[in-house]
Design a protein around this motif. Structure first.
Motif, PDB file in Angstrom:
ATOM      1  N   LEU A 515     -18.318 -11.677 -10.330  1.00 32.23           N
ATOM      2  CA  LEU A 515     -18.703 -12.484  -9.304  1.00 32.23           C
ATOM      3  C   LEU A 515     -20.311 -12.440  -8.889  1.00 32.23           C
ATOM      4  O   LEU A 515     -20.803 -13.069  -8.069  1.00 32.23           O
ATOM      5  N   ILE A 516     -20.966 -11.738  -9.837  1.00 32.17           N
ATOM      6  CA  ILE A 516     -22.264 -11.278  -9.669  1.00 32.17           C
ATOM      7  C   ILE A 516     -23.078 -11.960 -10.874  1.00 32.17           C
ATOM      8  O   ILE A 516     -22.762 -11.701 -11.928  1.00 32.17           O
ATOM      9  N   SER A 517     -24.168 -12.732 -10.579  1.00 27.13           N
ATOM     10  CA  SER A 517     -25.197 -13.252 -11.548  1.00 27.13           C
ATOM     11  C   SER A 517     -25.795 -12.089 -12.118  1.00 27.13           C
ATOM     12  O   SER A 517     -26.334 -10.992 -11.593  1.00 27.13           O
ATOM     13  N   SER A 518     -25.749 -12.061 -13.597  1.00 31.15           N
ATOM     14  CA  SER A 518     -26.346 -11.123 -14.349  1.00 31.15           C
ATOM     15  C   SER A 518     -28.136 -11.201 -14.264  1.00 31.15           C
ATOM     16  O   SER A 518     -28.460 -12.461 -14.973  1.00 31.15           O
ATOM     17  N   GLU A 519     -28.803 -10.560 -13.614  1.00 30.93           N
ATOM     18  CA  GLU A 519     -30.074 -10.582 -13.524  1.00 30.93           C
ATOM     19  C   GLU A 519     -30.742  -9.288 -14.077  1.00 30.93           C
ATOM     20  O   GLU A 519     -30.216  -8.044 -13.813  1.00 30.93           O
ATOM     21  N   PRO A 520     -31.990  -9.193 -14.718  1.00 27.91           N
ATOM     22  CA  PRO A 520     -32.540  -7.803 -14.899  1.00 27.91           C
ATOM     23  C   PRO A 520     -33.003  -7.296 -13.581  1.00 27.91           C
ATOM     24  O   PRO A 520     -33.618  -7.855 -12.910  1.00 27.91           O
ATOM     25  N   VAL A 521     -32.807  -5.700 -13.779  1.00 21.65           N
ATOM     26  CA  VAL A 521     -33.442  -5.225 -12.528  1.00 21.65           C
ATOM     27  C   VAL A 521     -33.797  -3.755 -12.822  1.00 21.65           C
ATOM     28  O   VAL A 521     -33.437  -3.295 -14.205  1.00 21.65           O
ATOM     29  N   THR A 522     -34.833  -3.083 -12.474  1.00 27.53           N
ATOM     30  CA  THR A 522     -35.341  -1.857 -12.452  1.00 27.53           C
ATOM     31  C   THR A 522     -34.788  -1.006 -11.490  1.00 27.53           C
ATOM     32  O   THR A 522     -35.211  -1.152 -10.177  1.00 27.53           O
ATOM     33  N   VAL A 523     -34.225  -0.011 -11.820  1.00 30.33           N
ATOM     34  CA  VAL A 523     -33.666   1.085 -10.716  1.00 30.33           C
ATOM     35  C   VAL A 523     -34.380   2.302 -10.745  1.00 30.33           C
ATOM     36  O   VAL A 523     -34.750   2.600 -11.858  1.00 30.33           O
ATOM     37  N   VAL A 524     -35.271   2.563  -9.457  1.00 37.21           N
ATOM     38  CA  VAL A 524     -36.022   3.647  -9.482  1.00 37.21           C
ATOM     39  C   VAL A 524     -35.544   4.767  -8.492  1.00 37.21           C
ATOM     40  O   VAL A 524     -34.978   4.498  -7.551  1.00 37.21           O
ATOM     41  N   LEU A 525     -35.499   5.996  -9.006  1.00 38.00           N
ATOM     42  CA  LEU A 525     -35.060   7.226  -8.327  1.00 38.00           C
ATOM     43  C   LEU A 525     -36.318   7.938  -7.970  1.00 38.00           C
ATOM     44  O   LEU A 525     -37.070   8.429  -8.877  1.00 38.00           O
ATOM     45  N   TRP A 530     -34.253   9.290  -3.215  1.00 37.80           N
ATOM     46  CA  TRP A 530     -34.110   8.038  -2.623  1.00 37.80           C
ATOM     47  C   TRP A 530     -34.201   7.015  -3.746  1.00 37.80           C
ATOM     48  O   TRP A 530     -34.787   6.989  -4.568  1.00 37.80           O
ATOM     49  N   ILE A 531     -33.312   5.833  -3.562  1.00 36.19           N
ATOM     50  CA  ILE A 531     -33.166   5.088  -4.856  1.00 36.19           C
ATOM     51  C   ILE A 531     -33.306   3.588  -4.361  1.00 36.19           C
ATOM     52  O   ILE A 531     -33.207   3.047  -3.093  1.00 36.19           O
ATOM     53  N   LEU A 553     -39.756   9.905  -9.882  1.00 40.33           N
ATOM     54  CA  LEU A 553     -39.033  10.711 -10.634  1.00 40.33           C
ATOM     55  C   LEU A 553     -38.543  10.290 -12.154  1.00 40.33           C
ATOM     56  O   LEU A 553     -38.892  10.566 -12.892  1.00 40.33           O
ATOM     57  N   VAL A 554     -37.775   9.046 -11.835  1.00 32.02           N
ATOM     58  CA  VAL A 554     -37.249   8.302 -13.208  1.00 32.02           C
ATOM     59  C   VAL A 554     -36.854   7.029 -12.693  1.00 32.02           C
ATOM     60  O   VAL A 554     -36.609   6.776 -11.850  1.00 32.02           O
ATOM     61  N   HIS A 555     -36.912   6.206 -13.657  1.00 33.88           N
ATOM     62  CA  HIS A 555     -36.469   4.826 -13.702  1.00 33.88           C
ATOM     63  C   HIS A 555     -35.344   4.325 -14.694  1.00 33.88           C
ATOM     64  O   HIS A 555     -35.589   4.984 -15.712  1.00 33.88           O
ATOM     65  N   MET A 556     -34.601   3.350 -14.595  1.00 28.83           N
ATOM     66  CA  MET A 556     -33.954   2.860 -15.769  1.00 28.83           C
ATOM     67  C   MET A 556     -33.927   1.262 -15.534  1.00 28.83           C
ATOM     68  O   MET A 556     -33.729   0.585 -14.431  1.00 28.83           O
ATOM     69  N   ASN A 557     -33.945   0.698 -16.722  1.00 24.95           N
ATOM     70  CA  ASN A 557     -33.851  -0.832 -16.934  1.00 24.95           C
ATOM     71  C   ASN A 557     -32.608  -1.075 -17.283  1.00 24.95           C
ATOM     72  O   ASN A 557     -32.016  -0.499 -18.239  1.00 24.95           O
ATOM     73  N   GLY A 558     -32.000  -2.232 -16.260  1.00 25.84           N
ATOM     74  CA  GLY A 558     -30.455  -2.702 -16.707  1.00 25.84           C
ATOM     75  C   GLY A 558     -30.267  -4.172 -16.071  1.00 25.84           C
ATOM     76  O   GLY A 558     -31.302  -4.887 -15.923  1.00 25.84           O
ATOM     77  N   GLN A 602     -29.773  18.652  -6.687  1.00 29.31           N
ATOM     78  CA  GLN A 602     -30.714  17.464  -6.702  1.00 29.31           C
ATOM     79  C   GLN A 602     -30.731  16.661  -7.816  1.00 29.31           C
ATOM     80  O   GLN A 602     -30.142  16.890  -8.931  1.00 29.31           O
ATOM     81  N   PHE A 603     -30.802  15.559  -7.563  1.00 21.77           N
ATOM     82  CA  PHE A 603     -30.454  14.318  -8.505  1.00 21.77           C
ATOM     83  C   PHE A 603     -31.754  14.443  -9.407  1.00 21.77           C
ATOM     84  O   PHE A 603     -32.936  14.145  -9.017  1.00 21.77           O
ATOM     85  N   ASN A 604     -31.414  14.497 -10.668  1.00 22.90           N
ATOM     86  CA  ASN A 604     -32.612  14.266 -11.616  1.00 22.90           C
ATOM     87  C   ASN A 604     -32.613  13.402 -12.733  1.00 22.90           C
ATOM     88  O   ASN A 604     -33.593  13.430 -13.402  1.00 22.90           O
ATOM     89  N   GLN A 605     -31.364  12.828 -12.998  1.00 17.95           N
ATOM     90  CA  GLN A 605     -31.413  12.070 -14.077  1.00 17.95           C
ATOM     91  C   GLN A 605     -30.319  10.546 -13.970  1.00 17.95           C
ATOM     92  O   GLN A 605     -29.718  10.634 -13.063  1.00 17.95           O
ATOM     93  N   MET A 606     -30.665   9.557 -14.732  1.00 20.73           N
ATOM     94  CA  MET A 606     -30.179   8.377 -14.411  1.00 20.73           C
ATOM     95  C   MET A 606     -29.820   7.673 -15.668  1.00 20.73           C
ATOM     96  O   MET A 606     -30.452   7.777 -16.771  1.00 20.73           O
ATOM     97  N   VAL A 607     -28.754   6.882 -15.972  1.00 16.49           N
ATOM     98  CA  VAL A 607     -28.472   6.026 -16.940  1.00 16.49           C
ATOM     99  C   VAL A 607     -27.664   4.881 -16.567  1.00 16.49           C
ATOM    100  O   VAL A 607     -27.171   4.736 -15.644  1.00 16.49           O
ATOM    101  N   MET A 608     -28.127   3.662 -17.295  1.00 17.15           N
ATOM    102  CA  MET A 608     -27.074   2.320 -17.141  1.00 17.15           C
ATOM    103  C   MET A 608     -26.979   1.864 -18.588  1.00 17.15           C
ATOM    104  O   MET A 608     -27.652   1.931 -19.670  1.00 17.15           O
TER     105      MET A 608
END
Length: 758
Positions: A515-525, A530-531, A553-558, A602-608
């Protein structure tokens, strides 16, 4: 509650039996005994006199009293409408001493064509709408009369067909049942909740019900399956489809309980979806509210607009405008069927008051058999009543003929006798009724033509008497008459089926990602947990605005359709939907508002990644493993334990692995690099994993990188970098848990590893 107790309730459902011992004018009973009897009496009243319909006429007492009161007021289908307040006043004043609003509401329900399959009342004025059935005008504004169909319930009421009982104050009489010529209990159905009992009977098509009734009349040994060849299923007032499989409908009729599922009908016109029929008792405005709520919550981006184009010509016309013509209308409607009232299930529980006065859940055959038994009794009583009338009239006609044959002598007796009635009885051997009829003859009736008319009437009545006696004496002739009347009524009141029977599979809601349009996003922690998510991949996460004392801290492209896996320093994994994250235009929101990590974590890593991908999880102590991305997903706010960390070890940045990744490179803090084949690394669902790289005491594993075929490895050390080509990999290869090979001088401090194109 035993079945015998249904015969020991208070008369007419009122009063409480007291019993007990009485001394000095006072009655003494235990509270337990009194409460039990009082509640039992109340239960009997609710069951028999309020909530459940009778199998005979399919009506509850309030409905029966409304219909009868209207017939007493002369409000037939051929009469003028009268104010509803007049009818309600008569009902509550003569037969039903309850609230006028409740009585009027029951009356309105029987007048709504969207509530009753065959309405009993013809309303004039505002009697509500499908969007809001309770929006009817006050009874002082509306007018009403009975419908033609209601005549089938009342036609024989004054012909000795039913029993009568005193009304609530004993000043009038009312029928205990109406002599229904059709099985109204199935035609209009009914709902009711009593004490410990309830009923939910769906409406049916008149022609189908009559066909099944006649089949049972002709073949009493017919099974429910045989009857279902004629009665295929319920028939609601709306034209929505019934999608319940035939075998489930058959089972429902076999047991008297089950459910029926109805689905809205729609068509596609020029890329727009037009809903033309809604399920029974579903409001179009409510449907639009449900769809709009999904749109406002950004859970339905496939729809851009809604319109209600319903009018008198098209009572139901709801327009849904998809985002584009590429949207699969069938898949979209399947989602709406599963998430809104466009598809609705109706409980079926055919619980009625049987001929013996007890409530019982009946299957289709039992219900029709009981009604046929009632109809036979009604027909027999009607014939007996008519026969008594005919015989009474024949008796009078015989006396009148005697008078005409002896007219002069009769006149002389009347003129001269002191007691003419007694004299006539003695001289001409008359009955008292005959003598009364002779004395009431007017002079104009002494003409010769009147004698001829009497003889003609006598002949006709004698022929009718023979027919009536023949019907009472011959069961087959009585059965034929019953069948003929059913067929005549089916012809007069029947219509085509409205609810089409269509077997369809259960609707499935679309996956949230669909139901969601697929668009490139950058998630930043941020460092403080804070996200946020920014559209596109050309975002500099370090340059974003952060709260005081916080930072990148860290970011991920997805993609917006992917899930974001967050890992804390205890090895727990948490899941958030990328599309649900706050915009990067602000400073985001704290993860603790959505997740519940252990105290101090503490949150320290992320993956998509995509669901089909895998992820390499590794720690600074040199251990790690590969796990399917789906294993990282968790619906719990508290997440799930994924990595068992060594003492003092930290979790490294997870590496996304697709099908093309063949090798994985590792680097230690003392400048060693080890390149392993992917197949050498174990695949686990969680745990510590196996030793990936051998480490000297005091050194750690600090970087990892996935490599596809043809890619080189770029080693970053401060401002300097060196690229290892495919031909160099053999030198840096080795067995799992080996130390690898040291890098050239100047690269003993490795900052990061990157894939490099040859």
């Amino acid at each position: 509650m035993s079945s015998d107790e249904f015969n020991h309730g208070p008369e007419n459902g009122h009063g409480i039996g007291m019993g007990g011992n009485s001394t000095d004018g006072f009655e003494r009973r235990s509270i337990a005994e009194f409460s039990e009897q009082a509640y039992l009496n109340y239960a009997m009243y609710v069951i028999l006199d309020r909530a459940l319909p009778s199998v005979c006429d399919g009506l509850k007492p309030v409905q029966r009293r409304i219909v009868y009161a209207m017939s007493e007021l002369g409000l037939t289908a051929a009469s003028k409408h009268k104010k509803s307040a007049r009818t309600v006043g008569d009902v509550i004043g003569k037969f039903h001493p309850h609230g006028d609003s409740a009585c009027y509401e029951a009356m309105v329900l029987m007048a709504q064509p969207f509530s009753y399959r065959y309405p009993l009342i013809d309303g004039q004025g505002n009697f509500g709408s499908p969007d809001d059935p309770k929006s009817f005008a006050a009874m002082r504004y509306t007018e009403s009369r009975l419908t033609a169909y209601a005549h089938s319930l009342l036609a024989e009421a004054e012909q000795g067909t039913v029993d009568w009982q005193p009304n609530f104050d004993g000043t009038l009489e009312e029928p205990t049942l109406l002599p229904a010529r059709l099985p109204n209990v199935l035609l209009n159905g009914g709902m009711g909740i009593a004490v410990g009992l309830s009923t939910d009977i769906p409406p049916h098509n008149l022609r189908e019900v009559v066909a099944a009734t006649i089949a049972l009349l002709d073949e009493p040994e017919s099974t429910v399956d045989d009857l279902c060849r004629h009665l295929r299923g319920p028939d609601f007032p709306t034209e929505a489809e019934i999608i319940t499989p035939p075998d489930e409908i058959m089972q429902m009729y076999r047991t008297g309980t089950g459910s029926v599922r109805q689905r809205a009908r729609y068509e596609v016109e020029q890329g727009e979806i037009i809903i033309t029929a809604l399920p029974f008792q579903v409001s179009g405005s409510k449907i639009l509210e449900q769809i709009a709520a999904q749109m406002n919550a950004k859970k339905l981006p496939l729809v851009t607009d809604l319109r209600d184009e319903s009018d008198h010509e098209a009572p139901t016309r709801l327009v849904i405008i998809p985002r584009s013509r590429q949207v699969d209308a069938e898949a979209l409607m399947a989602h709406l069927f599963a998430t809104t009232d466009l598809e609705k299930s109706y409980r079926v529980n055919m619980n009625v008051i049987a001929l013996d006065g007890r409530p019982r859940v009946m299957n289709l055959k039992d219900l029709l058999s009981e009604w046929l038994q009632f109809r036979r009794q009604t027909l027999t009583r009607r014939i007996q009543w008519r026969l008594a009338k005919v015989e009474n009239r024949l008796e009078i006609l015989a006396g009148l003929l005697i008078a005409f044959l002896n007219i002069d002598e009769v006149i002389a007796v009347i003129r001269e006798a002191d007691e003419p009635k007694a004299e006539l009885i003695a001289r001409f051997d008359l009955t008292e009724r005959q003598a009364e009829a002779i004395l009431e003859i007017r002079l104009r009736q002494l003409a010769k033509l009147e004698e001829i008319a009497i003889k003609k009437e006598q002949g006709e009545l004698m022929a009718e008497s023979e027919i009536l006696r023949g019907l009472l004496a011959d069961e087959s002739r009585l059965r034929n008459l019953l069948r003929d009347e059913l067929q005549d009524d089916a012809q007069k009141y029947g219509d085509a089926r409205r609810s089409r029977l269509v077997t369809r599979g259960a609707a499935q809601a679309l996956a949230e990602t669909a139901l969601i349009s697929s668009e490139p996003v950058t998630v930043v922690l941020s460092k403080n947990g804070w996200i946020r998510a920014a559209k596109g991949h050309d975002v500099d996460p370090v340059a974003l605005s952060y709260k005081a004392g916080d930072g990148y801290l860290v970011h991920m492209n997805g993609k917006s359709t992917q899930s974001v896996i967050l890992l804390d320093d205890t090895g727990r994994a948490y899941t958030l939907a990328a599309h649900s994250l706050p915009s990067a235009r602000g400073q985001g929101e704290p993860l603790t508002g959505r997740l519940s990590p252990p105290t101090g974590a503490q949150f320290n890593q992320m993956v998509m990644a995509d669901d089909k991908d895998a992820v390499l999880l590794w720690q600074s102590g040199g251990y790690g493993f590969i796990t399917p991305f789906e294993e990282l997903l968790s619906r719990q706010r508290a997440g799930k334990v994924m990595v068992s960390l060594q003492d003092g070890a930290t979790l490294g940045a997870p590496i996304r692995l697709d099908d093309q990744v063949q090798r994985i490179a590792f680097a230690s803090s003392d400048g060693h690099v080890l390149i392993l084949e992917r197949a050498e690394i174990p695949q686990l669902s969680k745990g510590r994993g196996n030793k990936l790289m051998g480490l000297k005491s005091g050194f750690t594993l600090i970087a990892a990188c996935a490599l596809v075929e043809g890619e080189g490895l770029k080693v970053q050390s401060g401002a300097r970098s060196v690229t290892l080509r495919d031909v160099d990999f053999d030198n840096y290869g080795g067995a799992r848990a080996s130390r690898g090979r040291i890098l050239p001088r100047g690269f003993q401090r490795v900052d990061a590893l990157f894939p490099a194109q040859d």
